[in-house]
Design a protein around this motif. Structure first.
Motif, PDB file in Angstrom:
ATOM      1  N   ASP A  66     -88.603 -15.469  58.208  1.00  0.00           N
ATOM      2  CA  ASP A  66     -89.326 -14.713  59.223  1.00  0.00           C
ATOM      3  C   ASP A  66     -89.641 -13.375  58.538  1.00  0.00           C
ATOM      4  OD1 ASP A  66     -89.944 -13.126  61.350  1.00  0.00           O
ATOM      5  OD2 ASP A  66     -88.130 -13.561  62.495  1.00  0.00           O
ATOM      6  N   LEU A  92     -92.501 -16.643  53.113  1.00  0.00           N
ATOM      7  CA  LEU A  92     -92.965 -17.483  54.225  1.00  0.00           C
ATOM      8  C   LEU A  92     -92.820 -18.965  53.863  1.00  0.00           C
ATOM      9  CD1 LEU A  92     -96.203 -15.562  55.353  1.00  0.00           C
ATOM     10  CD2 LEU A  92     -94.116 -15.864  56.722  1.00  0.00           C
ATOM     11  N   GLY A 152     -99.351 -14.782  58.959  1.00  0.00           N
ATOM     12  CA  GLY A 152     -98.034 -15.402  59.073  1.00  0.00           C
ATOM     13  C   GLY A 152     -96.883 -14.423  59.046  1.00  0.00           C
ATOM     14  N   GLU A 157     -95.920 -14.282  50.745  1.00  0.00           N
ATOM     15  CA  GLU A 157     -96.299 -15.703  50.770  1.00  0.00           C
ATOM     16  C   GLU A 157     -95.129 -16.586  50.320  1.00  0.00           C
ATOM     17  OE1 GLU A 157    -101.089 -14.894  50.130  1.00  0.00           O
ATOM     18  OE2 GLU A 157     -99.839 -15.381  48.397  1.00  0.00           O
TER      19      GLU A 157
END
Ligand code: C5P
Length: 234
Positions: free
Chosen positions: A50, A45, A65, A42
């Motif tokens: 990436d 991101l 994600g 998290e």
């Protein structure tokens, strides 16, 4: 503030605790919840990276994600990680990898029988993936940034930090995030499955160790900061 500090960087994170099968229904496992690894995903991101997550079973859902690759055993983790590392700028080994696996996997369920000896499990050593990553990076990408994790305890001979420094040198990763799990094993409940963590981050470049604690996300943000700082200087 970490927004955008890893923009365009490909970050590979491993998390969870590997499972080493004994037979079709049983395995040797460990207490890793995967929470620190998920917090790192998290944080990476949010920093614009990436992110690929290679994960052994976890107590928490894998975050949306990231590119996800589930595995179970240390050997599966090794194959997936070495392959994915070929295109990663940063690798963070937060997975709790079993040091040993059963030498033989029974094809049928191990049975309890009367009048025979109880079964004995023979273990063999698993490869150290972090060591292999460090050895391979020279050939693939000298700039690759590699982060390891460690849980250390002190004893009569030396304190936890001394053992952690020795581990950092032995593993040769750029950063080692050390959970100090108190004397003996009594501190382990402070780490496994909890939402908070207390760590010391050691750097191979000799920078002063960074102590940080709080939520696993706060620890993850501190790690992301140190990575971005080092990548900026390369
Ligand atoms: O040696 P130790 O298990 O304490 O080192 C922990 C670090 O090494 C973690 O980053 C873990 O993911 C990694 N490791 C590994 N392969 C192993 C054992 C640990 O990559 N077989």
């Amino acid at each position: 503030e970490t927004s955008g500090i890893l923009a365009g960087k490909r970050v590979l994170i491993t998390a969870g605790g590997t499972r080493e099968p004994l037979d079709p229904v049983r395995f040797l496992g460990n207490k890793s919840s995967g929470k620190q690894g998920v917090a790192l995903v998290e944080a990476a991101l949010a920093a614009g990276a990436d992110v690929t997550l290679i994960h052994a079973p976890m107590d928490v859902p894998a975050p949306a994600g990231a590119k996800l690759q589930p595995i179970e055993t240390a050997l599966e983790l090794r194959a997936a990680t070495l392959a994915a590392a070929a295109t990663a700028d940063v690798v963070i080994m937060a997975a709790a990898v079993a040091d040993f696996r059963p030498a033989n996997i029974s094809t049928g369920k191990i049975k309890k029988r009367d009048n025979t000896d109880d079964p004995v499990i023979t273990l063999v050593r698993n490869p150290d993936i972090l060591l292999e990553l460090v050895a391979h990076r020279a050939a693939q990408n000298q700039q690759q940034f590699i982060v390891g994790f460690a849980a250390e305890t002190g004893d009569e001979q030396a304190d936890a930090r001394t053992y952690a420094q020795a581990k950092l040198q032995r593993k040769g990763c750029d950063l080692l995030v050390v959970n100090e799990v108190g004397p003996g094993d009594s501190g382990s409940e402070r780490v496994f499955g909890q939402d908070t963590n207390q760590v010391e981050i050691l750097a191979l470049d000799g920078a002063e160790p960074v102590q940080t604690g709080g939520s696993k996300r706060e620890v993850a943000n501190a790690v992301v900061h140190l990575i971005a700082q080092r990548l900026g200087g390369r």
